[in-house]
Design an enzyme around this catalytic site. Sequence first.
Site, PDB file in Angstrom:
ATOM      1  N   GLY A  12      11.743   9.208   6.419  1.00  0.00           N
ATOM      2  CA  GLY A  12      11.844  10.741   5.924  1.00  0.00           C
ATOM      3  C   GLY A  12      12.512  10.774   4.658  1.00  0.00           C
ATOM      4  CB  SER A  13      13.581   8.630   1.835  1.00  0.00           C
ATOM      5  OG  SER A  13      12.257   8.014   1.531  1.00  0.00           O
ATOM      6  CG  ASN A  14       8.828  10.488  -0.167  1.00  0.00           C
ATOM      7  OD1 ASN A  14       8.745  10.773  -1.479  1.00  0.00           O
ATOM      8  ND2 ASN A  14       8.504   9.416   0.118  1.00  0.00           N
ATOM      9  NE  ARG A  65      -8.152   9.723  14.868  1.00  0.00           N
ATOM     10  CZ  ARG A  65      -6.759   8.916  14.368  1.00  0.00           C
ATOM     11  NH1 ARG A  65      -5.983   9.539  13.997  1.00  0.00           N
ATOM     12  NH2 ARG A  65      -6.910   7.662  14.696  1.00  0.00           N
ATOM     13  CB  ILE A  92      -6.742   9.118  10.651  1.00  0.00           C
ATOM     14  CG1 ILE A  92      -6.206   7.526   9.808  1.00  0.00           C
ATOM     15  CG2 ILE A  92      -7.989   9.524  10.015  1.00  0.00           C
ATOM     16  CD1 ILE A  92      -7.332   6.593  10.130  1.00  0.00           C
ATOM     17  CG  HIS A 109      -1.439   6.477  -0.598  1.00  0.00           C
ATOM     18  ND1 HIS A 109      -1.667   6.192   0.602  1.00  0.00           N
ATOM     19  CD2 HIS A 109      -2.337   5.501  -1.465  1.00  0.00           C
ATOM     20  CE1 HIS A 109      -2.120   4.590   0.646  1.00  0.00           C
ATOM     21  NE2 HIS A 109      -2.514   4.244  -0.426  1.00  0.00           N
ATOM     22  CG  ASP A 145      -4.499   7.135   1.791  1.00  0.00           C
ATOM     23  OD1 ASP A 145      -3.641   8.156   2.063  1.00  0.00           O
ATOM     24  OD2 ASP A 145      -4.653   6.311   2.350  1.00  0.00           O
TER      25      ASP A 145
HETATM   26  C1  GAR Z   1       6.216   6.334   1.702  1.00  0.00           C
HETATM   27  O1  GAR Z   1       6.333   5.211   0.913  1.00  0.00           O
HETATM   28  C2  GAR Z   1       5.020   7.082   1.567  1.00  0.00           C
HETATM   29  O2  GAR Z   1       4.357   6.937   0.373  1.00  0.00           O
HETATM   30  C3  GAR Z   1       4.146   6.411   2.443  1.00  0.00           C
HETATM   31  O3  GAR Z   1       5.054   6.253   3.528  1.00  0.00           O
HETATM   32  C4  GAR Z   1       6.416   5.991   2.965  1.00  0.00           C
HETATM   33  C5  GAR Z   1       7.474   7.114   3.796  1.00  0.00           C
HETATM   34  O4  GAR Z   1       8.441   7.006   3.364  1.00  0.00           O
HETATM   35  N1  GAR Z   1       3.076   6.961   2.904  1.00  0.00           N
HETATM   36  C6  GAR Z   1       1.728   6.595   3.261  1.00  0.00           C
HETATM   37  O5  GAR Z   1       1.674   5.433   3.256  1.00  0.00           O
HETATM   38  C7  GAR Z   1       0.782   7.414   3.546  1.00  0.00           C
HETATM   39  N2  GAR Z   1      -0.466   6.949   3.459  1.00  0.00           N
HETATM   40  P1  GAR Z   1       9.802   8.205   3.853  1.00  0.00           P
HETATM   41  O6  GAR Z   1       9.555   8.447   5.348  1.00  0.00           O
HETATM   42  O7  GAR Z   1      11.016   7.388   3.777  1.00  0.00           O
HETATM   43  O8  GAR Z   1       9.310   9.296   3.119  1.00  0.00           O
END
Ligand code: GAR
Length: 209
Positions: A12-14, A65, A92, A109, A145
């Site tokens: 969850g850093s984003n 799903r 997905i 992505h 994506d």
């Molecule tokens: C990030 O690098 C994001 O781009 C990727 O997962 C990571 C999550 O990091 N997402 C995908 O690959 C989606 N297709 P986070 O949990 O630290 O935000």
Amino acid sequence: MKRIVILVSGRGSNAQAIVQRCAAEGWPAQVVAIIGNRPGAAAFEFAAQQGITTALVDHTRHPSREAFDVELARVIDGFAPDLVVLAGFMRILTDGFVAHYAGRLLNIHPSLLPAFAGLHTHRRAIEAGCKLAGATVHFVTPTLDHGPIVAQAAVPVLPDDTPEALFDRVLAVEHAIYPLAVRWFVMGQLVVQGGVVRHTGGESQLLMG
Ligand code: GAR
């Protein structure tokens, strides 16, 4: 105030970057919930520290799903979001789910789409001999994506790169472009025409890291 719901699967850093920038810059928006599909996701700890409501919709507890997505949408809609943000949400999604949130569902992505949809993007970029890699924020469409591109950030691929080193370099720029893209959305500064997203004020949608 625009209401934002963030979906996570892990660290969850984003999500954290978006919550922090929203508060620091005083956006007319609030992250009203962080929802995850995996128990114990680190993102839940951060949310709790920030006093943000969390919810778990565990995909392993649903028979299909479709059933999972219906329940997920029910929980999301309980928070009446203007925007749903996928931040490392590794599922997905069904066409029905995507259609329900059309125009208010963003994803990040870790590649320069349309190159390298799917998994293992950093390793695949290195193996393809790419000199640039990066990340893309896009509106979500039913194709995985894929969808109108809101912002991209590019970083160099270095001669002796490892997937891990490239992952870290890309993640750092993800933390810059995702909050930016979300801010543009909540400020009503994005228009989509013919599948192309433009910032109404002409801000650069490309970040060179
Ligand atoms: C990030 O690098 C994001 O781009 C990727 O997962 C990571 C999550 O990091 N997402 C995908 O690959 C989606 N297709 P986070 O949990 O630290 O935000």
